[in-house]
Design a protein around this motif. Structure first.
Motif, PDB file in Angstrom:
ATOM      1  N   ARG A 180      36.486  46.431  26.859  1.00  0.00           N
ATOM      2  CA  ARG A 180      37.018  45.443  27.368  1.00  0.00           C
ATOM      3  C   ARG A 180      37.252  45.251  28.973  1.00  0.00           C
ATOM      4  O   ARG A 180      36.780  44.555  29.496  1.00  0.00           O
ATOM      5  CB  ARG A 180      38.516  45.278  27.064  1.00  0.00           C
ATOM      6  N   LEU A 181      37.318  46.610  29.324  1.00  0.00           N
ATOM      7  CA  LEU A 181      37.495  46.722  30.870  1.00  0.00           C
ATOM      8  C   LEU A 181      35.965  46.555  31.535  1.00  0.00           C
ATOM      9  O   LEU A 181      35.865  46.019  32.682  1.00  0.00           O
ATOM     10  CB  LEU A 181      37.973  48.332  31.354  1.00  0.00           C
ATOM     11  N   ALA A 182      34.899  46.894  30.841  1.00  0.00           N
ATOM     12  CA  ALA A 182      33.656  46.989  31.192  1.00  0.00           C
ATOM     13  C   ALA A 182      33.254  45.632  31.479  1.00  0.00           C
ATOM     14  O   ALA A 182      32.806  45.135  32.365  1.00  0.00           O
ATOM     15  CB  ALA A 182      32.600  47.636  30.073  1.00  0.00           C
ATOM     16  N   TRP A 183      33.732  44.745  30.636  1.00  0.00           N
ATOM     17  CA  TRP A 183      33.837  43.254  30.388  1.00  0.00           C
ATOM     18  C   TRP A 183      34.343  42.629  31.800  1.00  0.00           C
ATOM     19  O   TRP A 183      33.805  41.711  32.569  1.00  0.00           O
ATOM     20  CB  TRP A 183      33.902  42.468  29.318  1.00  0.00           C
ATOM     21  N   TYR A 184      35.371  43.237  32.058  1.00  0.00           N
ATOM     22  CA  TYR A 184      36.258  42.787  33.159  1.00  0.00           C
ATOM     23  C   TYR A 184      35.765  42.894  34.227  1.00  0.00           C
ATOM     24  O   TYR A 184      35.584  42.139  35.305  1.00  0.00           O
ATOM     25  CB  TYR A 184      37.763  43.334  33.142  1.00  0.00           C
ATOM     26  N   VAL A 185      35.142  43.996  34.579  1.00  0.00           N
ATOM     27  CA  VAL A 185      34.552  44.456  35.828  1.00  0.00           C
ATOM     28  C   VAL A 185      33.082  43.775  36.018  1.00  0.00           C
ATOM     29  O   VAL A 185      33.002  43.167  37.238  1.00  0.00           O
ATOM     30  CB  VAL A 185      34.107  46.006  35.716  1.00  0.00           C
ATOM     31  N   ALA A 186      32.364  43.408  35.175  1.00  0.00           N
ATOM     32  CA  ALA A 186      31.078  42.711  35.026  1.00  0.00           C
ATOM     33  C   ALA A 186      31.531  41.272  35.297  1.00  0.00           C
ATOM     34  O   ALA A 186      30.892  40.694  36.229  1.00  0.00           O
ATOM     35  CB  ALA A 186      30.382  42.907  33.809  1.00  0.00           C
ATOM     36  N   LEU A 187      32.434  40.691  34.553  1.00  0.00           N
ATOM     37  CA  LEU A 187      32.802  39.226  35.043  1.00  0.00           C
ATOM     38  C   LEU A 187      33.408  38.883  36.237  1.00  0.00           C
ATOM     39  O   LEU A 187      33.073  37.847  37.091  1.00  0.00           O
ATOM     40  CB  LEU A 187      33.667  38.825  33.992  1.00  0.00           C
ATOM     41  N   ALA A 188      34.322  39.960  36.827  1.00  0.00           N
ATOM     42  CA  ALA A 188      34.840  39.932  38.197  1.00  0.00           C
ATOM     43  C   ALA A 188      33.938  39.871  39.204  1.00  0.00           C
ATOM     44  O   ALA A 188      34.286  39.622  40.309  1.00  0.00           O
ATOM     45  CB  ALA A 188      36.093  40.911  37.923  1.00  0.00           C
ATOM     46  N   THR A 189      32.927  40.370  38.916  1.00  0.00           N
ATOM     47  CA  THR A 189      31.737  40.600  39.918  1.00  0.00           C
ATOM     48  C   THR A 189      30.942  39.248  40.336  1.00  0.00           C
ATOM     49  O   THR A 189      30.764  39.134  41.340  1.00  0.00           O
ATOM     50  CB  THR A 189      30.969  41.538  39.576  1.00  0.00           C
ATOM     51  N   ILE A 190      31.098  38.308  39.037  1.00  0.00           N
ATOM     52  CA  ILE A 190      30.444  36.971  39.468  1.00  0.00           C
ATOM     53  C   ILE A 190      30.688  36.282  40.666  1.00  0.00           C
ATOM     54  O   ILE A 190      29.765  35.785  41.323  1.00  0.00           O
ATOM     55  CB  ILE A 190      30.294  36.362  38.037  1.00  0.00           C
ATOM     56  N   PRO A 191      32.027  36.078  40.819  1.00  0.00           N
ATOM     57  CA  PRO A 191      32.357  34.993  41.876  1.00  0.00           C
ATOM     58  C   PRO A 191      31.944  35.377  43.180  1.00  0.00           C
ATOM     59  O   PRO A 191      31.355  34.772  44.082  1.00  0.00           O
ATOM     60  CB  PRO A 191      33.942  34.994  41.942  1.00  0.00           C
ATOM     61  N   ALA A 192      32.072  36.800  43.807  1.00  0.00           N
ATOM     62  CA  ALA A 192      31.564  37.293  44.957  1.00  0.00           C
ATOM     63  C   ALA A 192      29.973  37.331  44.894  1.00  0.00           C
ATOM     64  O   ALA A 192      29.521  36.762  45.942  1.00  0.00           O
ATOM     65  CB  ALA A 192      32.006  38.662  44.963  1.00  0.00           C
ATOM     66  N   GLY A 193      29.443  37.818  43.647  1.00  0.00           N
ATOM     67  CA  GLY A 193      27.864  37.404  43.774  1.00  0.00           C
ATOM     68  C   GLY A 193      27.299  36.086  44.050  1.00  0.00           C
ATOM     69  O   GLY A 193      26.606  36.161  44.699  1.00  0.00           O
ATOM     70  N   VAL A 194      28.027  35.207  43.533  1.00  0.00           N
ATOM     71  CA  VAL A 194      27.649  33.514  43.600  1.00  0.00           C
ATOM     72  C   VAL A 194      27.911  33.396  44.801  1.00  0.00           C
ATOM     73  O   VAL A 194      27.072  32.660  45.783  1.00  0.00           O
ATOM     74  CB  VAL A 194      28.367  32.767  42.562  1.00  0.00           C
ATOM     75  N   ALA A 195      29.089  33.454  45.471  1.00  0.00           N
ATOM     76  CA  ALA A 195      29.501  32.983  46.920  1.00  0.00           C
ATOM     77  C   ALA A 195      28.649  33.763  47.905  1.00  0.00           C
ATOM     78  O   ALA A 195      28.307  33.060  48.866  1.00  0.00           O
ATOM     79  CB  ALA A 195      31.056  33.426  47.188  1.00  0.00           C
ATOM     80  N   GLY A 196      28.368  35.044  47.539  1.00  0.00           N
ATOM     81  CA  GLY A 196      27.405  35.816  48.583  1.00  0.00           C
ATOM     82  C   GLY A 196      26.012  34.902  48.638  1.00  0.00           C
ATOM     83  O   GLY A 196      25.467  34.682  49.841  1.00  0.00           O
TER      84      GLY A 196
END
Length: 265
Positions: A84-100
């Motif tokens: 579950r934590l692995a998914w949270y890390v992966a999904l929480a990375t998306i907003p900054a990646g897209v914004a970047g």
């Protein structure tokens, strides 16, 4: 770059990447005070590699557990805590990646100034202090939810604003959501891994297309110094943060931002 420049810039990158005090604010000071030229793309890649090696080395057991949990239970209806934590890390990375990807060039052209860095250092420093003071600190990583992870991920995207501090804004969001200081810091550090890997990968691609000569000795020294300083930073930050809180970093940010405004704006 001479030896002193390499040492100072590598140590600054290693220390400020994970402390909530803004690496942008610190890396601009040597150029403003000493008139140093930009360190260049190759050295930028080197110090990012160093900080990445440090955080992977420190959290190696956690990373292996997350990968194991994700591979074994991550695609089931009831993933275990690591999956579950692995998914949270992966999904929480998306907003900054897209914004970047969308905003990086605009921010580079419009916000990378000493004044913006100074005000962001002060403003987000105050917000960090409020979060630390108001936080109930009743949650652990085991009780984190998907919505909490996504909120922290969206907050991480704000770190594109120079002077914000990626670790600072993610810890601020985590504290406001009620996480303990140590758990807020641990999630922030784990969240940095995919982002540093992505940023380092893009810079490496740029470097591969460059025809400029590479000083490998300087780069290896930069990697080593940034890695050692980053590892020590993570170790001592996690060891003492539950006792000292965020106030020393808030005060430091206010002083640093004030110095930038008074002397360099």
């Amino acid at each position: 770059m001479d030896f002193i420049e390499i040492v100072v810039l590598a140590l600054l990158q290693g220390l400020t990447e994970f402390l909530p005090i803004s690496s942008s604010a610190h890396l601009i000071l040597p150029s403003e005070i000493f008139g140093w030229a930009d360190q260049g793309l190759a050295f930028d890649v080197a110090v990012h590699v160093g900080t990445l090696l440090a955080v992977i080395a420190y959290f190696r057991r956690d990373i292996l557990n997350l990968i194991g949990g994700w591979l074994t239970t991550g695609f089931t209806r009831t993933p275990n805590a690591d999956g579950r934590l692995a998914w949270y890390v992966a999904l929480a990375t998306i907003p900054a990646g897209v914004a970047g990807l969308v905003l990086d060039h605009w921010i580079e052209a419009n916000l990378r100034s000493v004044e913006v860095i100074a005000w962001a250092t002060i403003g987000f420093g105050i917000l960090l202090g409020i979060a630390d003071r108001k936080s109930g600190q009743v949650r652990t990583l085991a009780s984190m939810t998907l919505s909490m992870a996504l909120i922290i991920g969206v907050a991480q995207a704000l770190a594109l604003i120079p002077g914000t501090s990626r670790s600072g804004i993610t810890m601020t969001a985590a504290l406001l959501l009620g996480l303990h200081r140590v758990d807020a810091a641990r999630f922030s550090f784990l969240l940095s891994i995919p982002l540093i890997m992505a940023a380092g990968g893009l810079k490496t691609l740029e470097l591969a297309q460059s025809v400029l000569p590479v000083d490998w000795q300087s780069l290896l020294l930069g990697v080593a110094l940034s890695a050692v300083s980053a590892w020590l930073c993570i170790y001592y930050f996690l060891a003492f943060i539950s006792r000292i809180g965020m106030l020393p970093f808030v005060i430091y940010r206010l002083i640093l931002g004030g110095v930038l405004l008074v002397f360099f704006v």
